[in-house]
Scaffold this active site. Structure first.
Site, PDB file in Angstrom:
ATOM      1  CG  ASN A  90       0.434  -5.688   1.701  1.00  0.00           C
ATOM      2  OD1 ASN A  90      -0.280  -5.049   0.927  1.00  0.00           O
ATOM      3  ND2 ASN A  90       0.398  -7.007   1.750  1.00  0.00           N
TER       4      ASN A  90
ATOM      5  CG  ASP B 272      -2.091  -0.961   0.939  1.00  0.00           C
ATOM      6  OD1 ASP B 272      -1.901  -2.170   1.170  1.00  0.00           O
ATOM      7  OD2 ASP B 272      -3.134  -0.509   0.449  1.00  0.00           O
TER       8      ASP B 272
HETATM    9  O1  MRU Z   1      -7.612  -2.991   2.963  1.00  0.00           O
HETATM   10  P1  MRU Z   1      -7.345  -3.417   1.560  1.00  0.00           P
HETATM   11  O2  MRU Z   1      -8.133  -4.609   1.145  1.00  0.00           O
HETATM   12  O3  MRU Z   1      -7.481  -2.274   0.584  1.00  0.00           O
HETATM   13  O4  MRU Z   1      -5.809  -3.843   1.556  1.00  0.00           O
HETATM   14  C1  MRU Z   1      -5.232  -4.225   0.352  1.00  0.00           C
HETATM   15  C2  MRU Z   1      -3.835  -4.690   0.466  1.00  0.00           C
HETATM   16  O5  MRU Z   1      -3.251  -4.681   1.516  1.00  0.00           O
HETATM   17  C3  MRU Z   1      -3.158  -5.075  -0.811  1.00  0.00           C
HETATM   18  O6  MRU Z   1      -2.197  -6.049  -0.585  1.00  0.00           O
HETATM   19  C4  MRU Z   1      -2.476  -3.840  -1.405  1.00  0.00           C
HETATM   20  O7  MRU Z   1      -3.361  -2.775  -1.516  1.00  0.00           O
HETATM   21  C5  MRU Z   1      -1.867  -4.128  -2.726  1.00  0.00           C
HETATM   22  S1  MRU Z   1      -3.064  -4.351  -4.005  1.00  0.00           S
HETATM   23  C6  MRU Z   1      -2.220  -4.625  -5.438  1.00  0.00           C
END
Ligand code: MRU
Length: 361
Positions: free
Chosen positions: A258, A248
């Protein structure tokens, strides 16, 4: 690629609306939302109806373009004032994924630059609204290309028949196509790699169980679901040859935010000497944030832990809940970053000087 045959994020040009698949309803129900108001777009991002760093970025871009269509402004200055207000508002929906602010900033900048040959305010505003849409479509196209390249670069690190562990969903649903961590799996499938993929269920919101397992099974990829606390057992038995995760926000020294639980997987991989790869589009690398300690971590509602997946609340009243949405994996635990520009080991060596004020070449 034989993935899901729908778009994660799109723009309806007839209705001037952001269109998303509602990920909170998957895998049981495939339903689409058509959104035009800033408040409903904010809520869709906050409630994870659209989620995953790249998908959030593109959704916010299409969302802002849709909202901009409805701005009625007296002058170009007034248009920009209102546009920036909406941009800040959408940006407040989730703090950790840097793609959100990156995409919104890029969108506004793209139209600031370019007014064409148009003369009066009404014409300029019309032109700016078109520029916003054009840029958002470009971002979607680029996301698909970037993910494909991540897939090709990632595949070069893997062998036929490898057992791959992934956490959360960094798949097709988290991007516009291919995913990041799943891109090498899809491209490997095209080339007959026969991976055995293991998907962590990913408490508390079950992105691994609901989304990754669904996506990969729909594509005919061999996928097995496990609870988050089972990864060590799999690794100890020698079933995992590599871990692939998304991110992220990557700080300039390589520390990586992440989904919560990622750092525990990295620690396990380190113990069992399994390569731990972070699939990272450059849009997720935050040159301004020097280390993971500076990354804002989203805290979420306690009901996601106590109530959401149960018929009735499963904790006694008054029990406190710790529910961060992300954690930070120390850069020392990351074997390499798989980016669209290539595989980068020791990312901080290249990126940290940029955070100290040198410009990007
Ligand atoms: O809370 P989320 O579902 O948005 O979290 C998503 C993640 O942690 C993913 O691994 C990250 O955004 C990478 S997506 C290519």
């Amino acid at each position: 690629m034989t993935g899901l045959n729908f778009e994660t994020v799109d723009y309806d040009e007839k209705k001037d609306a952001l269109v998303i698949i509602d990920q909170t309803k998957l895998p049981g129900e495939v339903s689409f939302l058509s959104l035009t108001e800033a408040e409903e777009i904010w809520e869709a991002i906050y409630l994870l109806k659209v989620r995953g760093a790249p998908a959030i970025g593109v959704a916010a871009a299409f969302g802002l373009a849709a909202v901009a269509e409805r701005i009625s402004a007296e002058s170009v200055e007034d248009f920009f004032r209102q546009l920036k207000e909406k941009k800040e508002y959408l940006n407040s929906s989730r703090p950790t994924a840097v793609n959100l602010s990156w995409a919104l900033e890029r969108l506004v900048r793209s139209c600031e630059k370019e007014w064409g040959n148009v003369k009066n305010d009404t014409e300029i505003i019309r032109h700016l609204k078109e520029c916003l849409k054009r840029e958002a479509f470009l971002m979607k196209k680029e996301d698909i290309e970037v993910c494909r390249k991540i897939g090709e670069n990632g595949l070069s690190l893997l062998k036929k028949g490898d057992g791959i562990l992934t956490h959360c969903n960094a798949g097709q649903l988290a991007t516009c196509k291919y995913g990041t961590a799943t891109a090498p799996l899809y491209i490997g499938q095209e080339k007959g790699y026969d991976f055995k993929v293991y998907a962590d269920e990913t408490r508390p919101l079950l992105q691994g169980a609901r989304l990754t397992a669904f996506e990969l099974a729909s594509a005919g990829i061999d996928v097995t679901l496990l609870c988050d606390n089972m990864a060590a057992s799999l690794m100890a038995q020698g079933n995992i040859n590599a871990v692939l995760v998304g991110c992220d926000r990557v700080a300039a020294n390589g520390d990586t935010a992440n989904k919560i639980g990622t750092s525990a997987v990295a620690i396990l991989a380190n113990y069992y000497q399994i390569p731990f790869y972070v699939c990272a589009p450059f849009s997720t690398i935050d040159f301004q944030t020097k280390t993971g300690a500076e990354i804002p971590i989203e805290q979420r509602e306690e009901t996601e832990v106590t109530t959401m997946w149960y018929q009735k609340k499963m904790t006694a009243d008054g029990v406190k809940v710790y529910n961060p949405a992300f954690d930070v994996t120390d850069h020392s635990l990351i074997t390499a970053f798989i980016t669209e520009k290539g595989v980068i080991r020791d990312l901080g060596r290249y990126v940290l000087p940029l955070a100290d004020g040198l410009s990007v070449i």
